[in-house]
Scaffold this active site. Structure first.
Site, PDB file in Angstrom:
ATOM      1  N   CYS B  52       1.042  -0.798   0.078  1.00 39.36           N
ATOM      2  CA  CYS B  52      -0.019  -0.150  -0.345  1.00 39.36           C
ATOM      3  C   CYS B  52       1.233   1.395  -0.298  1.00 39.36           C
ATOM      4  O   CYS B  52       1.782   1.823   0.925  1.00 39.36           O
ATOM      5  CB  CYS B  52      -0.987  -0.054   0.885  1.00 39.36           C
ATOM      6  N   HIS B 116      -3.903   0.170   7.841  1.00 42.22           N
ATOM      7  CA  HIS B 116      -4.625   0.003   6.611  1.00 42.22           C
ATOM      8  C   HIS B 116      -6.142  -0.052   6.677  1.00 42.22           C
ATOM      9  O   HIS B 116      -6.945   0.002   5.638  1.00 42.22           O
ATOM     10  CB  HIS B 116      -3.941  -1.043   6.404  1.00 42.22           C
ATOM     11  N   ASN B 156     -13.222   9.429  -1.239  1.00 47.66           N
ATOM     12  CA  ASN B 156     -14.035   8.568  -2.293  1.00 47.66           C
ATOM     13  C   ASN B 156     -14.035   7.685  -1.370  1.00 47.66           C
ATOM     14  O   ASN B 156     -12.733   7.029  -1.279  1.00 47.66           O
ATOM     15  CB  ASN B 156     -13.723   8.524  -3.782  1.00 47.66           C
ATOM     16  N   SER B 164      -9.381   4.119  -4.640  1.00 47.61           N
ATOM     17  CA  SER B 164      -8.007   3.432  -5.918  1.00 47.61           C
ATOM     18  C   SER B 164      -7.450   2.369  -4.926  1.00 47.61           C
ATOM     19  O   SER B 164      -6.681   1.374  -5.123  1.00 47.61           O
ATOM     20  CB  SER B 164      -7.047   3.896  -6.941  1.00 47.61           C
ATOM     21  N   HIS B 169      -7.994   7.374   3.539  1.00 47.15           N
ATOM     22  CA  HIS B 169      -7.472   8.433   3.325  1.00 47.15           C
ATOM     23  C   HIS B 169      -9.036   9.147   2.713  1.00 47.15           C
ATOM     24  O   HIS B 169      -9.723   9.016   2.095  1.00 47.15           O
ATOM     25  CB  HIS B 169      -6.661   8.125   2.125  1.00 47.15           C
ATOM     26  N   GLN B 171      -8.946  13.921   0.104  1.00 49.49           N
ATOM     27  CA  GLN B 171      -8.191  14.330  -0.559  1.00 49.49           C
ATOM     28  C   GLN B 171      -8.467  15.666  -0.452  1.00 49.49           C
ATOM     29  O   GLN B 171      -9.888  16.300   0.091  1.00 49.49           O
ATOM     30  CB  GLN B 171      -8.289  13.395  -1.901  1.00 49.49           C
TER      31      GLN B 171
END
Ligand SMILES: O=P(O)(O)O[C@H]1O[C@H](CO)[C@@H](O)[C@H](O)[C@H]1O
Ligand SMILES: O=P(O)(O)O[C@H]1O[C@H](CO)[C@@H](O)[C@H](O)[C@H]1O
Lengths: 349, 349
Positions: B52, B116, B156, B164, B169, B171
């Site tokens: 990752c 993660h 997202n 993805s 996370h 943005q």
């Protein structure tokens, strides 16, 4: 400071139909793909599927049998989003936050062919002309219903576009109000027509033909191009060269050219990634509200989601939903790619 | 003629933020599902994934190593949609059809946690408060860059939303122009403020609290509700009760309540279909253009696509793209369902 290079530098472009800006990031097409891959159905389909509710002779959910139709076939949608009932209602226009009003409408399904496994690009020209004639008839019939002021003809193709059945078909949602996107388009067209005395798309197509940078297909009566402000990677628009305001304006020659354009464009789409290319398409044309609409100009949008292969699509998500539509590959590049593709379907070679 | 029943009859509702109508078809939620099923990843994820590019200590595509971060971590997006370079440019405003202008911006990625496999609803309140503080810092720092006039914070979540990487996370895309959706919202808010002397959302939330039909969560400082004009099946909006125009206005108490609201809302989402619920979320707040914006009112949109199970989503396609957004289940029903769900995450019971 460097000079603006539209092929390299991030920029915004203006969509004069919807009166809004979109973000273009040409340099970003180089980034590696790490997102989801779509699963594209690849099983060969039979020409007749006994479990398909659109195949000739089969039974639909409401118990009705489809006729043994031989070309196109139209029926009322069994799960329509609108109903025909007249509803009593007092307008609450004074209410700012809780405005609602009943909407009447008619939804129909248009089967393009009795063959379960035949899509537009693989159909012969007379069959495509026949679909266009069906659209003309439906536009007329539905438009003549007293409370119907707008007839939206569209197609969802491919499971990735929410299409529930691969049998070739489109839909028509006819209703009393102008839908939001149509209202916006009409408002831009009206303003342009008032200021210039020509339809907006008439002048736009003229300039595009002169520039010849985004034209994909051109024949005597139609142009297929990637709009300067396109948001989907391989978005296109078919526009009539003449200022026809609606599908029923077309002469026999125009119907033939429209069919040819549809066949060539969808063939190029299939050839792009050698897959049955998913998209939503839809016709924008004059409302059926009984007014003259000289500002309108017939056009058909194609919004295909695929970005770089049969399984990698563009997602219009976070930034696009909160901010504005965003694309990577430039419209000029997409147009060049599509233009360069063969008009012969990959399956037939 | 029957009387209008908003729970049964097809109707349109008006969105006063975007100044547009949406179609609601309550009767249609009964139709059988025949469309595509999403494949939802169900494999248990490790707390650390050596492959990752967001996990602490790992190498990103550009060769840089992530630090061994312990709470949230922010870095510049390696494949940004905008660039920071100043570009020389002459405006072509006189050009109707080919208007383009360069756009400068900064894109950052905000890792919510070093773990993660930890999503928002499973994080403890201090960690969520820490994310909010990171957003505050980024809004301030980016907003202080001279050419940055708007800071779009968004997330997202889930592969179905084009995300993805499952590592938690969001943005931030900061740029010189107001993006299209923000521009529209601001224009509605300005008009309302001029006419009423209050912020649009201040008065809206007040009326929603009185009606109590679409409220999902309420605490001292925040409300989460399904807007009257919501388009996604379980769309919600978190709104501050006070007329805070931006995230940096919040007091310590407000930050704590915002964190609680975020945790409860995303927990309800996960509990709805017992799956890690996909969505795009984003904060709309005052631009950073140096002006006072009393008309603005802090709010956060959640646009989740799931419709009836972890694998069946709503498609905004043909009619929605050409006509207008359409929903089946009413906002009132969605709100009641979400309100009724537990605030305890299904995985922890
Ligand atoms: O930046 P990411 O996560 O790779 O990309 C995702 O979010 C972006 C911002 O909403 C979109 O433009 C992309 O289409 C989407 O795949
Ligand atoms: O009518 P269908 O094909 O079942 O449904 C499809 O098209 C409709 C019209 O664009 C959409 O509202 C649905 O979300 C989509 O799944």
């Amino acid at each position: 400071m460097k000079n603006f290079d539209i092929n390299e530098d991030p920029h915004r472009r203006f969509n004069p139909l919807l009166n809004e800006w979109v973000l273009v990031s040409p340099h970003r097409s180089k980034r590696p793909w790490q997102g989801q891959n779509e699963s594209i159905p690849t099983d060969a389909l039979p020409a007749y599927d006994p479990t398909c509710y659109l195949c000739p002779g089969n039974v639909r959910a409401n118990g009705v049998n489809n006729p043994d139709y031989e070309s196109s076939f139209v029926f009322e949608n069994d799960f329509a989003a609108m109903k025909q009932d007249e509803i009593m209602f007092e307008d609450t226009i004074k209410d700012t936050f809780f405005r609602a009003k009943p909407e009447r409408g008619i939804s129909r399904v248009v089967c393009f062919s009795p063959k379960h496994n035949l899509t537009l690009p693989e159909m012969d020209l007379p069959s495509i002309e026949n679909i266009i004639k069906t659209w003309q008839k439906e536009y007329t019939d539905l438009g003549n219903v007293d409370y119907i002021n707008h007839v939206q003809i569209f197609e969802n193709k491919g499971s990735v576009m929410g299409c529930s059945n691969p049998h070739p078909h489109g839909q028509i949602w006819a209703q009393s109000s102008l839908p939001t996107q149509v209202e916006k388009t009409q408002s831009s067209m009206k303003t342009y027509f008032k200021n210039h005395g020509n339809s907006l798309l008439q002048d736009y197509v003229q300039e595009e033909l002169e520039l010849n940078e985004r034209i994909v297909i051109e024949n005597s009566h139609f142009v297929a191009l990637v709009p300067f402000w396109a948001i989907w990677p391989y978005e296109t628009m078919i526009v009539s060269k003449r200022n026809a305001t609606k599908i029923t304006d077309f002469t026999a020659d125009e119907v033939a050219d429209f069919a040819l354009t549809l066949k060539q464009l969808t063939t190029k789409y299939d050839n792009l990634f050698e897959t049955s290319f998913p998209y939503s398409s839809g016709i924008h044309q004059s409302p059926t509200d009984g007014e003259l609409h000289p500002e309108w100009h017939f056009h058909m949008h194609f919004y295909p989601p695929l970005l770089r292969s049969a399984t990698v699509k563009k997602f219009m998500v976070g930034y696009e939903m909160m901010g504005e539509s965003q694309r990577d590959i430039t419209p000029e590049k997409s147009a060049a790619v599509l233009k360069g593709l063969s008009n012969v379907h990959y399956k037939s070679t």
